[in-house]
Scaffold this motif. Structure first.
Motif, PDB file in Angstrom:
ATOM      1  N   SER A 569     -71.056  41.729 -10.398  1.00 23.55           N
ATOM      2  CA  SER A 569     -72.500  41.637 -11.169  1.00 23.55           C
ATOM      3  C   SER A 569     -73.202  42.700 -10.844  1.00 23.55           C
ATOM      4  N   ALA A 571     -74.431  46.214 -11.954  1.00 17.64           N
ATOM      5  CA  ALA A 571     -74.238  46.732 -13.424  1.00 17.64           C
ATOM      6  C   ALA A 571     -73.895  48.121 -13.493  1.00 17.64           C
ATOM      7  N   TRP A 574     -70.226  49.310 -12.990  1.00 18.76           N
ATOM      8  CA  TRP A 574     -69.614  49.308 -14.371  1.00 18.76           C
ATOM      9  C   TRP A 574     -69.950  50.457 -15.241  1.00 18.76           C
ATOM     10  N   GLU A 592     -65.343  49.672 -22.830  1.00 21.99           N
ATOM     11  CA  GLU A 592     -65.300  48.304 -22.261  1.00 21.99           C
ATOM     12  C   GLU A 592     -66.435  48.349 -21.087  1.00 21.99           C
ATOM     13  N   PHE A 595     -70.033  48.554 -22.131  1.00 23.60           N
ATOM     14  CA  PHE A 595     -70.497  47.170 -22.713  1.00 23.60           C
ATOM     15  C   PHE A 595     -71.051  46.140 -21.684  1.00 23.60           C
ATOM     16  N   MET A 596     -69.887  46.053 -20.724  1.00 24.47           N
ATOM     17  CA  MET A 596     -70.206  45.272 -19.499  1.00 24.47           C
ATOM     18  C   MET A 596     -71.524  45.563 -18.767  1.00 24.47           C
ATOM     19  N   GLU A 598     -73.964  47.067 -20.019  1.00 23.77           N
ATOM     20  CA  GLU A 598     -75.223  46.746 -20.801  1.00 23.77           C
ATOM     21  C   GLU A 598     -75.367  45.247 -20.680  1.00 23.77           C
ATOM     22  N   LYS A 599     -74.258  44.712 -20.954  1.00 20.78           N
ATOM     23  CA  LYS A 599     -74.482  43.107 -20.823  1.00 20.78           C
ATOM     24  C   LYS A 599     -75.001  42.544 -19.590  1.00 20.78           C
ATOM     25  N   LEU A 600     -74.740  43.342 -18.404  1.00 22.72           N
ATOM     26  CA  LEU A 600     -75.200  43.002 -17.270  1.00 22.72           C
ATOM     27  C   LEU A 600     -76.795  43.705 -16.798  1.00 22.72           C
TER      28      LEU A 600
END
Length: 625
Positions: A569, A571, A574, A592, A595-596, A598-600
């Motif tokens: 978790s 961010a 990543w 990839e 994006f992960m 940014e998603k977190l």
């Protein structure tokens, strides 16, 4: 069908009574040593399992107990504490069922079986064993212990079925691997033989394997047991014997009058003559009971099992400031529960033709059992959190320093620093050698950005106990906060000298080298920290950053990958791995990860995303051409 009704009612009553434990938290003190800070239980793998069986933690050799914690975490990583409490409750319910069946096989009298099982199920002295996560060793040991007894009873009635004998031996060893108090298992087997009229000479000869294994585990316990580090000297052998003399009358009295129950009972500051006198009174009373009922095998067996179990428990438990722990009576009390069931039956038999006396006896017995249940419920509420647990102890022992220390830890961990400082100061007032409380007071000052006050406290702790490495570690950390890196390094070096197995000292040395731009030295220190504790997220994070500075991008990618494995978790990790991959021209992997991140919730720059996209398109274009 009657038997099923009885055990169902007892199990339901126990479930209702103990169900609140599923919402309880962990308790400062042993829970922190055995569970929270015990890194080997958090990752279920062959190396950690091997470590559990080859080492002791906090002076306790209990590999199966630690393995059970590890299984709890693996099965429910999102609700670890709740799961551990639920497992404790399930084990207690299983133990109730096992005791009921054992009593059934040893006695066909309903009154004996039901009363003994009911008392075991609800007795207030068992609250600590069920409600305290650290007491898992007691109830897990009792589970395997009684399962072994059950297998042995079946074996004595079907001796051609050798598998039952080996099953009994396996359960015995598992009980020992849960808690060394199971060394009294051979005594329990001999008492079962005695109850079943087997010849004593043949019975002892047949128990040679069990006796030999018990001796081995006694030696293991003696060599691995160490006193808890609680800011005072360990009592000598003579004083330890006197403390046992004190404790036995107290635990017997609390069986009948369960008052003054709490998580902690400090050893007396002075040898009290009246307690020694009480011991001899109890000894004379027990001897009289034994002599009067010497032909009643059930009463003699219950008495011998209790005495053997409680003496073994006290002798094999870690010493220190604690007089006794109530969870330690969980297994030995089985003898008293059985004995009490027999006494209730005998009195019922004597009084059944005297209606008034029988009614009075039944009312008195019912009132005792009811009061036990009410006290159980009241004392169970004390275990909701550390604040309530140690407040209860302070109410009973207002002059004791240790409860103030542990309650101070609870307040500090919850950010209530004023309350924590009050309790630490009370601890220090009651014991001016309480170096751990002084150290923790320094940590609060450090958290409150008062480094000078913090340094004073750490220095006081070191003056009291020059081998307390954590004070040097914290003093070094304080010097790091104020930019005195040379002084910080000296304290970290001292912490490592005192405890070469402390990973945080190496990690902090790595940070100091990093500040001095000695990146290779920093990486070496971070690597030492990781070897000692391979599951600490921050170690990989900072070593990965150091590898980036050295432009060792593959190494950095590996460290960031490990950090992500430990905490998916995070961010920032990543994004850092994205940049490491981008530096190795792995633009698709970098995109990839971006994006992960940014998603977190990490603020990934839009230009960075576009740049990676352009690089991927260029690569695709070259392939296409």
């Amino acid at each position: 069908m009657q038997w099923i009704g009885y055990i169902t009612a007892i199990l339901l009553l126990s479930l209702i009574l103990y169900f609140p434990v599923t919402t309880f938290g962990w308790i400062t003190g042993l829970d922190q040593d055995l569970v929270i800070d015990n890194s080997m239980i958090y990752h279920l793998n062959s190396n950690n399992v091997l470590e559990m069986f080859l080492s002791a933690t906090a002076g306790r050799y209990q590999p199966l107990t630690f393995l059970s914690y590890s299984l709890d975490i693996a099965l429910a990583p999102g609700s670890v504490i709740k799961t551990m409490h639920i497992v404790n409750l399930i084990l207690h319910l299983l133990n109730i069922l096992l005791l009921f069946r054992i009593m059934q096989l040893l006695s066909k009298k309903q009154i004996i079986v039901v009363s003994a099982t009911l008392l075991f199920a609800i007795h207030p002295m068992n609250v600590e064993a069920v409600a305290w996560i650290s007491s898992r060793s007691q109830i897990l040991c009792a589970f395997f212990f009684m399962a072994g007894l059950l297998a042995y009873i079946y074996y004595t009635r079907h001796e051609t079925r050798k598998g039952l004998y080996f099953l009994c031996a396996a359960f015995f060893i598992m009980a020992l691997l849960s808690n060394p108090v199971a060394v009294v298992f051979p005594l329990a087997l001999l008492l079962i033989d005695y109850l079943q009229n087997r010849k004593l000479k043949d019975a002892i000869a047949a128990k040679s394997f069990f006796i030999a294994v018990s001796i081995i585990f006694i030696l293991i316990s003696v060599f691995t047991t160490e006193s808890p580090d609680i800011m005072m000297a360990d009592p000598g052998i003579g004083e330890s014997v006197l403390l046992i003399v004190y404790s036995i009358p107290l635990v017997i009295s609390k069986f009948f009058v369960p008052l003054g129950i709490a998580a902690f009972h400090p050893a007396p500051d002075q040898i009290l003559l009246w307690l020694i006198a009480l011991f001899f009174v109890v000894a004379i009373l027990l001897a009289s009971i034994f002599w009067y009922f010497r032909r009643d095998k059930t009463i003699v067996s219950g008495l011998f099992f209790f005495l053997g179990g409680i003496i073994a428990t006290f002798l094999l438990s870690p010493g220190g400031h604690n007089l006794y722990s109530e969870n330690e009576t969980y297994l030995p009390y089985l003898g008293l529960f059985g004995l009490m069931g027999v006494v209730i039956f005998r009195l019922y038999t004597i009084l059944r033709h005297r209606k008034i006396l029988l009614l009075f006896f039944m009312l008195l017995t019912g009132a005792w059992i009811l009061c036990s249940g009410l006290i159980n419920s009241e004392r169970l509420a004390d275990w909701q959190n550390s604040g309530r647990v140690w407040t209860r102890v302070i109410e009973l022992y207002p002059g004791d320093y240790y409860a103030f220390y542990l309650r101070g830890d609870y307040w500090a961990m919850n950010g209530e620093f004023d309350k924590a400082k009050f309790d630490y100061n009370q601890c220090i007032c009651n014991n001016d050698h309480a170096y751990k409380a002084i150290n923790n007071l320094g940590l609060i000052y450090l958290e409150e950005k008062a480094p000078r006050l913090a340094l004073d406290e750490f220095s006081k702790a070191i003056e009291i106990n020059g081998s307390f490495y954590k004070a040097y570690l914290n003093k070094g950390l304080t010097y790091m906060r104020i930019g005195r890196n040379d002084l910080a390094m000296g304290n970290m070096d001292k912490a490592i000298e005192l405890n070469p197995e402390e990973p945080l000292a190496y990690y902090n040395r790595g940070l100091i080298y990093e500040r001095k731009s000695s990146i290779e030295d920093a990486i070496a220190e971070f690597s030492k920290a990781i070897r000692l504790d391979p599951y600490r997220f921050i170690f990989y994070k900072d070593r990965g950053k150091a590898y980036i500075w050295m432009q060792k991008f593959p190494n950095a990618e590996l460290d960031y990958s490990k950090a992500i494995e430990l905490d998916p978790s995070d961010a920032e990790m990543w994004f850092r791995r994205s940049m490491a991959r981008a530096s190795m021209d792995n633009f698709e992997g970098a995109l990839e990860d971006a994006f992960m991140a940014e998603k977190l919730g990490y603020p990934v720059p839009e230009d960075y995303i576009k740049g990676l996209t352009v690089q991927i398109l260029k690569a695709d274009s070259v392939i296409f051409e």
